[in-house]
Write a protein that holds these residues in place. Structure first.
Motif, mmCIF file in Angstrom:
data_model
loop_
_atom_site.group_PDB
_atom_site.id
_atom_site.type_symbol
_atom_site.label_atom_id
_atom_site.label_comp_id
_atom_site.label_asym_id
_atom_site.label_seq_id
_atom_site.Cartn_x
_atom_site.Cartn_y
_atom_site.Cartn_z
ATOM 1 N N GLN A 244 31.830 56.132 56.722
ATOM 2 C CA GLN A 244 32.275 57.094 56.174
ATOM 3 C C GLN A 244 33.751 56.812 55.630
ATOM 4 N N ARG A 245 34.205 57.178 54.768
ATOM 5 C CA ARG A 245 35.632 56.988 54.050
ATOM 6 C C ARG A 245 36.462 57.894 54.624
ATOM 7 N N LEU A 246 37.586 57.559 55.144
ATOM 8 C CA LEU A 246 38.573 58.597 55.750
ATOM 9 C C LEU A 246 39.793 58.308 54.823
ATOM 10 N N LEU A 247 40.410 59.710 54.292
ATOM 11 C CA LEU A 247 41.627 59.596 53.720
ATOM 12 C C LEU A 247 42.767 59.499 54.591
ATOM 13 N N LEU A 301 53.502 62.454 61.843
ATOM 14 C CA LEU A 301 53.536 61.833 60.772
ATOM 15 C C LEU A 301 52.176 61.278 60.121
ATOM 16 N N ASN A 302 51.156 61.371 60.771
ATOM 17 C CA ASN A 302 49.772 61.252 60.369
ATOM 18 C C ASN A 302 48.811 62.177 59.757
ATOM 19 N N PHE A 303 48.068 62.247 58.893
ATOM 20 C CA PHE A 303 47.067 63.239 58.632
ATOM 21 C C PHE A 303 45.762 62.472 58.098
ATOM 22 N N GLU A 304 44.644 63.245 58.411
ATOM 23 C CA GLU A 304 43.521 62.268 58.096
ATOM 24 C C GLU A 304 42.372 63.255 57.736
ATOM 25 N N ALA A 305 41.687 62.950 56.797
ATOM 26 C CA ALA A 305 40.385 63.749 56.000
ATOM 27 C C ALA A 305 39.301 62.873 55.746
ATOM 28 N N ALA A 306 37.914 63.451 56.271
ATOM 29 C CA ALA A 306 36.842 62.583 55.776
ATOM 30 C C ALA A 306 36.643 62.757 54.130
ATOM 31 N N LEU A 307 36.419 61.860 53.456
ATOM 32 C CA LEU A 307 36.200 61.989 52.136
ATOM 33 C C LEU A 307 34.785 62.563 51.842
ATOM 34 N N PRO A 308 34.702 63.254 50.783
ATOM 35 C CA PRO A 308 33.269 63.968 50.416
ATOM 36 C C PRO A 308 32.551 62.685 49.453
ATOM 37 N N PRO A 309 31.416 62.964 49.028
ATOM 38 C CA PRO A 309 30.874 61.738 48.256
ATOM 39 C C PRO A 309 31.235 61.652 46.785
ATOM 40 N N LEU A 310 32.797 61.270 46.740
ATOM 41 C CA LEU A 310 33.187 61.207 45.402
ATOM 42 C C LEU A 310 32.890 59.814 44.868
ATOM 43 N N LEU A 340 31.153 53.583 47.651
ATOM 44 C CA LEU A 340 30.295 53.351 48.896
ATOM 45 C C LEU A 340 29.074 54.356 48.993
ATOM 46 N N LYS A 341 28.100 53.726 49.098
ATOM 47 C CA LYS A 341 26.744 54.740 49.140
ATOM 48 C C LYS A 341 26.915 55.471 50.534
ATOM 49 N N ILE A 342 27.032 56.684 49.885
ATOM 50 C CA ILE A 342 27.070 57.708 51.213
ATOM 51 C C ILE A 342 25.618 58.572 51.708
ATOM 52 N N SER A 343 25.260 58.539 52.693
ATOM 53 C CA SER A 343 24.157 59.141 53.309
ATOM 54 C C SER A 343 24.083 60.511 53.294
ATOM 55 N N ASP A 378 23.326 59.837 45.197
ATOM 56 C CA ASP A 378 23.490 61.221 45.753
ATOM 57 C C ASP A 378 24.604 62.080 45.196
ATOM 58 N N MET A 379 24.910 61.789 43.889
ATOM 59 C CA MET A 379 25.728 62.504 43.191
ATOM 60 C C MET A 379 25.296 63.158 42.023
ATOM 61 N N VAL A 380 25.727 64.309 41.940
ATOM 62 C CA VAL A 380 25.193 65.221 40.736
ATOM 63 C C VAL A 380 26.235 65.721 40.083
ATOM 64 N N VAL A 381 26.050 66.038 38.697
ATOM 65 C CA VAL A 381 27.150 66.682 37.969
ATOM 66 C C VAL A 381 26.882 68.185 37.945
ATOM 67 N N CYS A 382 27.730 69.134 38.669
ATOM 68 C CA CYS A 382 27.454 70.485 38.840
ATOM 69 C C CYS A 382 27.739 71.273 37.521
#
Length: 563
Positions: A244-247, A301-310, A340-343, A378-382
C-alpha cells in the motif's frame, strides 16, 4: 462630522498612504492563501437579500481592499462595511464605511486594512427588506514588494537636493546676517561666518539623512522579514508498506525559531468540513489523475493518507489547512508517486471514507482520440471531459449555462453543474461533507489553484472562528493550552468518522450554518468564481449520490478581459 474631524481623518489617510508607499518599495512577489487566486468571492442568502460579494485585499498592508457587492435579490437602501481583526475583535474595530452605488444593484468601496493577519469584513445591509449582517473572512497579508518608478525616484532626489541646498543656504545666512545690527557696517569676517554656518548645517543634515536612511532600511527589512507572507513549508513523500502506498506530509519547521512568521500554531488547527486537512493531488503534465484526500494527523508535524489506485508519476500537491485564528493557507509541494500494482483489497483501504479519486483523459485530448490514456492494472477511465461527462455510476454531469467556449479573466461567473441519471432524469444529490458539493480548479501549469464551495472561495472553519471572535467581548484573545486543544480536536474528528452519514452531515451543517446554501434544484450545484488569469483550466466537480462520491471533470479556456 465637524470640519476639524474631517481634516484630521484626511491627514491620517494621507499619512497611511505615504507609509504604505514606503513599505511597498522593492520588487514584486506574488503568493496567496489559495495559490495564484487572491481575493474572496461569496454568494450568500441573508434574510431576504441574495448577495454576490467580491473582496480583493491589498498586496501591501496597510492598504485598501476593494469591496464589491452585487444585490441579486432584495431591496437595499445602504450597505456599510468595516474590517474586524481577530486580534482586537469587535471592540477594536473601526466604524462602518458606506459603500457607493455605482451601477444597478452594484455597490463598491475601498476599505483600509491596517493590520496583517486574519481578519474579516463585516457588511451591514439595510433597506425595506430588513437589516442583515454578513461576515466575509479575509486574509490581510502583505504579498508584494514593489520598485519605486525610476521617474518618481529621480524627481524625489532632485527635490530633496534642492531642499538641502536651500536649507544649508538659510542656515549660513542666519549665522552671518543675524550678527549685523541695523545701521552698522557688516563685519569683515561675515563671509567666513556664512561658510562656517553652511558647513555646520550641512553636517547636521547629513547626520539626519544618515539616521533616516538607517530607519528606512530597518523598516524595509522588517517588512520583508516579518510582514511579508511566506507560506509554511511541507515535505511530501510516498512510502510503500504492505503493498500500500502511503502519502506522508510533514511540516518543515526548520528555522522557525529565527523567523516568527514561520512559527505556525500547528497545534491550533481547526477541522474544515470535519477534516483537519484537505489534500488535492493532480498528476502533471496531463492533469489526467486527481485525488481529494483527508490525511490523518499522526502528531503535530506529520500527516498520513493511504493513496487510492492512482497511476504513478509526478503530482502537484495542494494541502488546505485552517488555524484557530481563522487564518487559512494552502501548502504546496510536488511528490513522485511510484507505480504499483494495487490489489482490490488494498485499494479499498482508504484513510477516510470521504476520500475520492478519478483517472481520465489528459487535458486537451478529445473523446474518441487515438491517444487514449494508458492505465495501470485495475484502473478505469470514469469519463471524458467536455460539456457533459459520464460519471462512474452511469449518471451524467452537465456544465449548465456556460456562456461560451472561452471565458474572461477577472469576470464573476456562477459555474453551474447538474446531474441526470441514466434515463436523463433529474438525479437528486446528497450532502458531501455537509455541503451540496465541492470543486477544485487548477491552471494547466499548476500556478492557479482554488478549492471552491457553493458559497464561494472561503473556509467554513475560518468563518466560524471569526464570527465567534466578533461575538467575544474581550479586547484580546488568549489561546488555550496547545496540547489540550489539539487532543480535543483529534477526538472530535475521530468521533465524526464513526457517525452515520446522515448524523455526520447534520453535525457539520449545524456547525457551519453561515455557509448554508440551498440549491434551487436538488440535482444541481453551483460555484461563484472569477478566473484570475488567462490560460487553460481543468475543473473537478465533486458531488454525492446514493452514498458515493462522484467526480466530474471539465476543461475551459480563459482569455484576458476584453474591457
Amino acid at each position: 462630522m465637524n470640519p476639524g474631524t474631517h481634516k484630521k481623518q484626511s491627514r491620517t489617510k494621507w499619512f497611511i498612504l505615504l507609509y504604505s508607499f514606503i513599505l511597498s518599495v522593492g520588487h514584486s512577489l506574488i503568493v496567496s492563501a489559495h495559490v495564484g487566486s487572491s481575493g474572496v468571492i461569496v454568494q450568500k442568502q441573508a434574510g431576504k437579500y441574495q448577495l454576490l460579494i467580491s473582496v480583493q485585499p491589498p498586496d501591501v498592508v496597510p492598504g485598501t481592499a476593494k469591496v464589491t457587492v452585487y444585490v441579486e435579490q432584495g431591496r437595499v437602501s445602504s450597505i456599510g462595511a468595516r474590517p474586524i481583526y481577530f486580534r482586537s475583535g469587535n471592540k477594536g474595530a473601526p466604524t462602518h464605511d458606506e459603500l457607493v452605488l455605482v451601477a444597478d444593484n452594484r455597490y463598491e468601496a475601498d476599505l483600509w486594512l491596517m493590520s496583517s493577519g486574519s481578519s474579516s469584513i463585516e457588511l451591514t445591509i439595510d433597506g425595506p427588506d430588513g437589516k442583515q449582517q454578513v461576515i466575509v473572512p479575509v486574509m490581510a497579508i502583505a504579498t508584494a514588494l514593489r520598485d519605486m518608478p525610476a521617474g518618481t525616484g529621480w524627481g524625489l532626489a532632485a527635490m530633496g537636493l534642492l531642499l538641502v541646498v536651500m536649507l544649508v543656504t538659510i542656515i549660513g545666512a542666519s549665522n552671518s546676517d543675524g550678527v549685523v545690527l541695523p545701521g552698522e557696517p557688516a563685519p569683515a569676517k561675515l563671509g567666513s561666518r556664512r561658510l562656517l554656518g553652511m558647513g555646520a548645517g550641512l553636517a547636521v543634515i547629513v547626520l539626519i539623512l544618515t539616521g533616516w536612511r538607517t530607519w528606512w532600511t530597518s523598516t524595509a527589512e522588517q517588512y520583508k522579514n516579518q510582514q511579508l507572507y511566506k507560506p509554511a513549508t511541507i515535505n511530501a513523500s510516498v512510502r510503500v508498506a504492505d503493498a500500500q502506498r502511503l502519502l506522508m506530509i510533514q511540516f518543515d519547521t526548520t528555522g522557525s525559531g529565527k523567523d516568527r512568521r514561520q512559527r505556525r500554531m500547528l497545534s491550533y488547527m481547526l477541522p474544515d468540513h470535519g477534516k483537519l486537512m484537505h489534500a488535492f493531488l493532480v498528476r502533471m503534465p496531463g492533469m489526467d489523475a486527481f485525488a481529494h484526500l483527508h490525511p490523518n494527523r499522526r502528531d503535530t508535524l506529520n500527516f498520513e493518507a493511504a493513496l487510492p489506485p492512482l497511476p504513478g508519476g509526478k503530482y502537484l500537491l495542494y494541502s488546505d489547512v485552517v488555524y484557530r485564528n481563522g487564518f487559512t493557507e494552502t501548502l504546496t509541494d510536488t511528490v513522485e508517486v511510484p507505480s504499483l500494482k494495487i490489489s482490490v483489497a488494498a485499494a479499498a483501504k482508504s484513510t477516510d471514507a470521504d476520500d475520492s479519486w478519478l483517472v481520465t483523459e489528459p487535458m486537451g485530448v478529445k473523446a474518441g482520440a487515438v491517444n487514449v490514456p494508458h492505465l495501470d492494472n485495475d484502473m478505469v477511465v470514469c469519463g471524458k471531459p467536455g460539456a457533459s461527462m459520464k460519471l462512474e455510476d452511469g449518471s451524467t454531469m452537465l456544465w449548465m449555462d456556460k456562456v461560451g467556449p472561452i471565458l474572461e479573466a477577472g469576470k464573476l461567473y456562477t459555474l453551474k453543474f447538474a446531474v441526470a441519471d441514466a434515463q436523463g432524469k433529474s438525479a437528486a444529490l446528497e450532502p458531501y461533507l455537509g455541503m451540496g458539493g465541492h470543486a477544485a480548479i487548477v491552471r494547466s501549469d499548476g500556478s492557479v489553484y482554488i478549492h471552491l464551495h457553493p458559497v464561494g472561495t472561503y473556509s467554513m472553519a475560518a468563518e466560524g472562528s471569526l464570527t465567534n471572535r466578533i461575538a467575544d467581548t474581550a479586547r484580546t484573545f488568549h489561546y488555550p493550552d496547545a496540547v489540550r486543544f489539539r487532543d480535543s480536536i483529534d477526538a472530535y474528528v475521530s468521533k465524526l468518522k464513526t457517525l452515520p452519514e446522515a448524523e455526520k452531515n447534520q453535525v457539520l451543517s449545524t456547525s457551519m450554518s453561515g455557509m448554508s446554501h440551498v440549491m434551487k434544484t436538488n440535482n444541481m450545484v453551483e460555484f461563484p468564481y472569477a478566473f484570475p488569469r488567462a490560460g487553460h483550466y481543468r475543473i473537478w466537480v465533486q458531488v454525492k449520490r446514493n452514498g458515493r462520491v462522484l467526480t466530474g471533470v471539465f476543461d475551459t479556456q480563459v482569455t484576458e478581459s476584453l474591457l
